[in-house]
Enzyme design. Sequence first.
Site, mmCIF file in Angstrom:
data_model
loop_
_atom_site.group_PDB
_atom_site.id
_atom_site.type_symbol
_atom_site.label_atom_id
_atom_site.label_comp_id
_atom_site.label_asym_id
_atom_site.label_seq_id
_atom_site.Cartn_x
_atom_site.Cartn_y
_atom_site.Cartn_z
ATOM 1 N N ASN A 13 -36.027 28.858 40.427
ATOM 2 C CA ASN A 13 -36.194 27.478 39.972
ATOM 3 C C ASN A 13 -37.654 27.176 39.674
ATOM 4 O O ASN A 13 -38.557 27.777 40.274
ATOM 5 C CB ASN A 13 -35.738 26.484 41.050
ATOM 6 N N LYS A 42 -34.991 29.417 46.192
ATOM 7 C CA LYS A 42 -34.962 30.182 47.437
ATOM 8 C C LYS A 42 -35.004 31.686 47.197
ATOM 9 O O LYS A 42 -35.667 32.425 47.913
ATOM 10 C CB LYS A 42 -33.737 29.791 48.274
ATOM 11 N N ASN A 45 -38.598 32.510 46.067
ATOM 12 C CA ASN A 45 -39.522 32.366 47.190
ATOM 13 C C ASN A 45 -39.392 33.522 48.173
ATOM 14 O O ASN A 45 -40.391 34.071 48.657
ATOM 15 C CB ASN A 45 -39.261 31.055 47.933
ATOM 16 N N GLU A 141 -27.676 29.376 46.652
ATOM 17 C CA GLU A 141 -28.036 28.619 45.456
ATOM 18 C C GLU A 141 -27.512 29.268 44.179
ATOM 19 O O GLU A 141 -27.855 28.836 43.081
ATOM 20 C CB GLU A 141 -29.556 28.432 45.376
ATOM 21 N N ASN A 186 -31.272 27.089 59.215
ATOM 22 C CA ASN A 186 -32.129 26.183 59.969
ATOM 23 C C ASN A 186 -31.237 25.227 60.752
ATOM 24 O O ASN A 186 -30.001 25.361 60.751
ATOM 25 C CB ASN A 186 -33.125 25.460 59.061
ATOM 26 N N THR A 222 -33.496 28.745 62.855
ATOM 27 C CA THR A 222 -34.903 28.368 62.773
ATOM 28 C C THR A 222 -35.032 26.874 63.050
ATOM 29 O O THR A 222 -34.287 26.058 62.499
ATOM 30 C CB THR A 222 -35.493 28.727 61.407
ATOM 31 N N GLY A 227 -39.597 26.552 67.108
ATOM 32 C CA GLY A 227 -39.386 27.984 67.210
ATOM 33 C C GLY A 227 -38.120 28.481 66.550
ATOM 34 O O GLY A 227 -37.574 27.859 65.631
ATOM 35 N N ALA A 252 -40.833 25.870 51.664
ATOM 36 C CA ALA A 252 -40.806 27.344 51.629
ATOM 37 C C ALA A 252 -41.162 27.995 52.955
ATOM 38 O O ALA A 252 -41.267 29.219 53.024
ATOM 39 C CB ALA A 252 -41.685 27.909 50.527
ATOM 40 N N ALA A 253 -41.307 27.220 54.024
ATOM 41 C CA ALA A 253 -41.565 27.842 55.326
ATOM 42 C C ALA A 253 -40.388 28.716 55.745
ATOM 43 O O ALA A 253 -40.570 29.848 56.217
ATOM 44 C CB ALA A 253 -41.825 26.777 56.382
ATOM 45 N N GLY A 254 -39.164 28.197 55.563
ATOM 46 C CA GLY A 254 -37.982 28.985 55.894
ATOM 47 C C GLY A 254 -37.867 30.220 55.022
ATOM 48 O O GLY A 254 -37.486 31.302 55.495
ATOM 49 N N ASP A 255 -38.203 30.087 53.741
ATOM 50 C CA ASP A 255 -38.150 31.234 52.840
ATOM 51 C C ASP A 255 -39.186 32.289 53.226
ATOM 52 O O ASP A 255 -38.936 33.499 53.110
ATOM 53 C CB ASP A 255 -38.382 30.781 51.395
ATOM 54 N N SER A 285 -47.886 29.554 56.354
ATOM 55 C CA SER A 285 -47.473 28.947 55.086
ATOM 56 C C SER A 285 -47.494 27.423 55.137
ATOM 57 O O SER A 285 -47.776 26.773 54.124
ATOM 58 C CB SER A 285 -46.076 29.436 54.674
#
Length: 305
Positions: A13, A42, A45, A141, A186, A222, A227, A252-255, A285
């Site tokens: 994207n 996603k 990333n 996605e 998450n 996550t 944590g 994008a922290a999770g990615d 990040s």
Amino acid sequence: MPRGRVAVVGSLNMDLVARAPRLPHPGETLAGRTFAQVAGGKGGNQAVAAARLGAQVAMLGCVGADANGEQLRAGLEVEGIDCAAVDTGSQATGVALIVVDDASQNAIVIVAGSNAEVTPDTIARREAMLAAADVVVCQLETPPASVRATLAAARRLGKTVILNPAPATGALPADWLPLIDYLIPNELEAAALTGLPVGSPEQAAAAAAALRATGARNVLVTLGPRGVHATLEGAEPTLYDAPAVTAVDTTAAGDTFIGGFAAQLAQGASVDSAIRFAQRAAALSVTRAGAQPSIPTRAELDGAA
């Protein structure tokens, strides 16, 4: 350590990002502060994260025949990512409309566009790419039938399979779970998958146990600054505390976590080591803005250790 091989099947994207004091209420027009257009999705990333964090990466996805698609493909190639399986579809490149507030939280609306043109036939035509990988990563996605085809092919080929169930709107199909080695939602996604509240590490443990009971092998929930809760085969449930940082933008922290975790597994690291490495990458990040621009390199992470 030799570089492992990661195949990412997923979305590409263009992110349209506005920063504002807070997230707008329904029907409200809110004055923003800044605007940026950056590469995202996603799939994209996670591919960039895995590449920057040490893996050899191949990407399977679809972009439009437009300027956004050209920019996304070029950006992946600059990262050294194999784009032979990035097709050009008939629809416009997917976009994500993102608002980030002063607390570094975000709200996102995604328009799939060409991502919807990734089909089971696409997966079948690109099976050699999956066969060459050590770890295969998927999200939600792209169309569900394509995700299912990827999971099944990767399982048949004996690969380590990671599913990031994002965005999650309900329980996963029961026949998906035996195909997945690591299910990584998450807290919001874990709640959507199970119907249980997930507002604390204890509730995350209950959601992970429920997912394990339905067939998930290993579940990592996550929890952002609280944590990662890991429920793994043959091990006691464990909460991994997050590194303490001052967040600027959580996009994008999770990615980044997924990409770092996949890169480490592909290199043969233990699950414990992979989780801790991915946490450090995700923590770094969130200290800077943007999706792909915020993702650190392995050299940066080693330097910050």
